[in-house]
Design a protein around this motif. Structure first.
Motif, PDB file in Angstrom:
ATOM      1  N   LYS A  60       0.626  -1.171   0.049  1.00  0.00           N
ATOM      2  CA  LYS A  60       0.177   0.126  -0.170  1.00  0.00           C
ATOM      3  C   LYS A  60       0.731   1.411   0.009  1.00  0.00           C
ATOM      4  CE  LYS A  60      -3.664   0.792   2.516  1.00  0.00           C
ATOM      5  NZ  LYS A  60      -4.794   1.264   1.845  1.00  0.00           N
ATOM      6  N   ASN A 149      -6.518   0.058  -1.562  1.00  0.00           N
ATOM      7  CA  ASN A 149      -6.149   1.147  -2.322  1.00  0.00           C
ATOM      8  C   ASN A 149      -4.607   1.590  -2.037  1.00  0.00           C
ATOM      9  OD1 ASN A 149      -7.712   2.284  -0.220  1.00  0.00           O
ATOM     10  ND2 ASN A 149      -6.086   3.679  -0.107  1.00  0.00           N
ATOM     11  N   ARG A 153      -4.926   7.101  -1.891  1.00  0.00           N
ATOM     12  CA  ARG A 153      -5.918   7.214  -2.983  1.00  0.00           C
ATOM     13  C   ARG A 153      -7.427   6.667  -2.620  1.00  0.00           C
ATOM     14  NH1 ARG A 153      -5.966   7.522  -8.277  1.00  0.00           N
ATOM     15  NH2 ARG A 153      -6.023   5.486  -9.004  1.00  0.00           N
ATOM     16  N   SER A 155     -10.691   4.646  -1.496  1.00  0.00           N
ATOM     17  CA  SER A 155     -11.008   3.368  -1.336  1.00  0.00           C
ATOM     18  C   SER A 155     -11.669   2.767  -2.463  1.00  0.00           C
ATOM     19  CB  SER A 155     -11.621   3.111  -0.050  1.00  0.00           C
ATOM     20  OG  SER A 155     -11.139   3.496   1.177  1.00  0.00           O
ATOM     21  N   PRO A 156     -11.012   1.374  -2.666  1.00  0.00           N
ATOM     22  CA  PRO A 156     -11.685   0.786  -3.989  1.00  0.00           C
ATOM     23  C   PRO A 156     -12.935   0.399  -3.777  1.00  0.00           C
ATOM     24  CG  PRO A 156      -9.820  -0.301  -3.260  1.00  0.00           C
ATOM     25  CD  PRO A 156     -10.323   0.807  -2.006  1.00  0.00           C
ATOM     26  N   HIS A 161     -10.608  -0.951  -9.543  1.00  0.00           N
ATOM     27  CA  HIS A 161      -9.926   0.041  -8.882  1.00  0.00           C
ATOM     28  C   HIS A 161      -8.953  -0.744  -8.092  1.00  0.00           C
ATOM     29  CE1 HIS A 161     -13.931   2.477  -8.082  1.00  0.00           C
ATOM     30  NE2 HIS A 161     -13.534   2.713  -9.368  1.00  0.00           N
ATOM     31  N   ASP A 165      -4.574   0.023  -8.680  1.00  0.00           N
ATOM     32  CA  ASP A 165      -3.554   0.426  -7.342  1.00  0.00           C
ATOM     33  C   ASP A 165      -2.618  -0.779  -7.268  1.00  0.00           C
ATOM     34  OD1 ASP A 165      -5.096   2.778  -7.476  1.00  0.00           O
ATOM     35  OD2 ASP A 165      -5.245   2.545  -5.422  1.00  0.00           O
ATOM     36  N   ARG A 312     -12.290   8.965  -8.293  1.00  0.00           N
ATOM     37  CA  ARG A 312     -11.243   8.297  -9.176  1.00  0.00           C
ATOM     38  C   ARG A 312     -11.487   8.668 -10.664  1.00  0.00           C
ATOM     39  NH1 ARG A 312      -8.032   3.403  -7.795  1.00  0.00           N
ATOM     40  NH2 ARG A 312      -8.268   3.180  -5.388  1.00  0.00           N
TER      41      ARG A 312
END
Ligand code: TXA
Ligand code: MG
Length: 351
Positions: A60, A149, A153, A155-156, A161, A165, A312
């Motif tokens: 991360k 993520n 960035r 959060s997915p 997404h 990342d 995003r």
């Protein structure tokens, strides 16, 4: 490292079960697997293995003082990782687990300090997503998982997404489709005398009060530039920051829309590309700028669900400045605004 992307939608099918079994094996052997939960996608590793937890921080790019949430799949497993479970926490678990609630306890020796960022407490959540529960069981029962993520960035909320990342950084991504809630779990700290909300989420203050009575809000949350740091280490970072400058406009709807129209017109005249975060209801009222609807005001859950995706999307365009309506809606609104204020670095225009 090659990252395998696996679709898992029908959990009762043999094929999905085999995939989850293989993902669980990766976790038991100290590797990393991203998986869907009902809030956001998580990046999982064996929470009781210090080396596995370290890998999460590396993948991360996350500061190592920012602790991880340990995900469990049944109530009995809580005993092993906590020193003490207060009665009020048991009541909360009964009311909201499995679900979007994280609780903080004094940790037992079983949990390595690598997982808790050096703290003597541990954050625990039992998610409700069937794929998450199956993976936790297959992975040995204790899965440390931050949002999947890269640090900084949003959060997915889609597997795509996570691919953006984490591709090449982890062993596997389980694609369970779009998440249901879209913002991270509510965190309640039970190591305090009076339980304290460290991060607002889908489970609101009112819902918590109905179950355990008095609860306090971390004073560090309300004060962007004060000396008071938030108690959850992760809440002090300027997360979710889009590449473009984000500014919130707050007030009565009609005035907010007038102000945003005005500001965007000026930006365009000065040669800038401007974006607008509007709703299904207000989209038509903005003649200029790149207008995106975040959801409908008649269902605040749609707004939470699309927030990170929209940030995003704007990141992928050459937008220099984004003006957003504010969304202090009745229930999840507090959580939505907490995330938006952070994304905006607390820049708010009141009208
Ligand atoms: O919905 C969620 O909670 C998602 C999904 C994947 O479960 N996870 C998530 O994890 O949001 P993460 O790592 O992105 O956020 C965890 C937050 C951070 O702000 C961290 O500082 C805080 O929880 N936290 C974790 N352990 C803590 C502890 N012992 N004391 C105080 N804060 C803690
Ligand atoms: Mg996160």
């Amino acid at each position: 490292m090659k990252t395998v992307l696996e679709k898992i939608t029908e959990y009762d099918k043999r094929e999905s079960r085999d995939i989850i079994e293989a993902a669980g094996k990766i976790i038991r052997e100290g590797g990393l697997v991203a998986f869907p939960t009902e809030t956001v996608y998580g990046l999982g590793a064996d929470a009781l293995n210090p080396d596995a937890s370290k890998k999460i921080y590396q993948a991360k790019g996350r500061p190592s003082d920012n602790p991880l949430i340990v995900h469990i799949c049944c109530m009995e497993d809580l005993e092993r990782i906590t020193a003490y479970i207060p009665e009020k926490a048991r009541k909360m678990a009964k009311a909201f687990w499995p679900g979007p609630l994280t609780m903080i306890f004094e940790k037992s020796k079983a949990v390595p300090l690598e997982t808790t960022g050096g703290l003597a407490t541990v954050a625990v959540r039992m998610p409700s997503h069937p794929a998450a529960l199956a993976l936790i069981r297959a992975g040995g029962g204790y899965v440390a998982a931050p949002s999947a993520n890269r640090s900084g960035r949003p959060s997915p909320t889609l597997a795509q997404h996570v691919v953006q990342d984490m591709n090449g950084r982890i062993s596997m991504i389980l694609d369970g489709g779009p998440v249901g809630i879209g913002i991270e779990s509510t965190i309640v700290d039970f190591s305090e005398q009076i339980p304290m909300i460290l991060r607002p989420g889908f489970i609101t203050t009112d819902m918590i009060q109905d179950v355990i009575g008095e609860v306090q809000m971390d004073p560090g949350l309300a004060a962007p530039d004060s000396q008071l740091p938030p108690k959850a280490p992760g809440m002090k970072y300027r997360h979710y920051a889009p590449k473009a400058q984000l500014i919130l406009v707050d007030g009565v709807q009609k005035k907010v829309q007038e102000k945003i129209r005005d500001l965007v017109e000026k930006e365009i005249v000065s040669g800038k590309t401007a974006g607008i975060i509007a709703t299904d209801e207000s989209c038509k009222n903005y003649p200029c700028g790149i207008v995106k609807s975040i959801g409908t005001r008649s269902d605040e859950n749609t707004i939470a669900r699309h927030l990170y995706g929209i940030l995003r999307e704007f990141d992928e365009m050459d937008v220099e400045i984004i003006y957003s309506e504010s969304f202090l809606t009745p229930k999840i609104g507090q959580a939505i605004m907490n995330r938006m204020l952070k994304a905006a670095g607390h820049q708010v225009i009141k009208v």
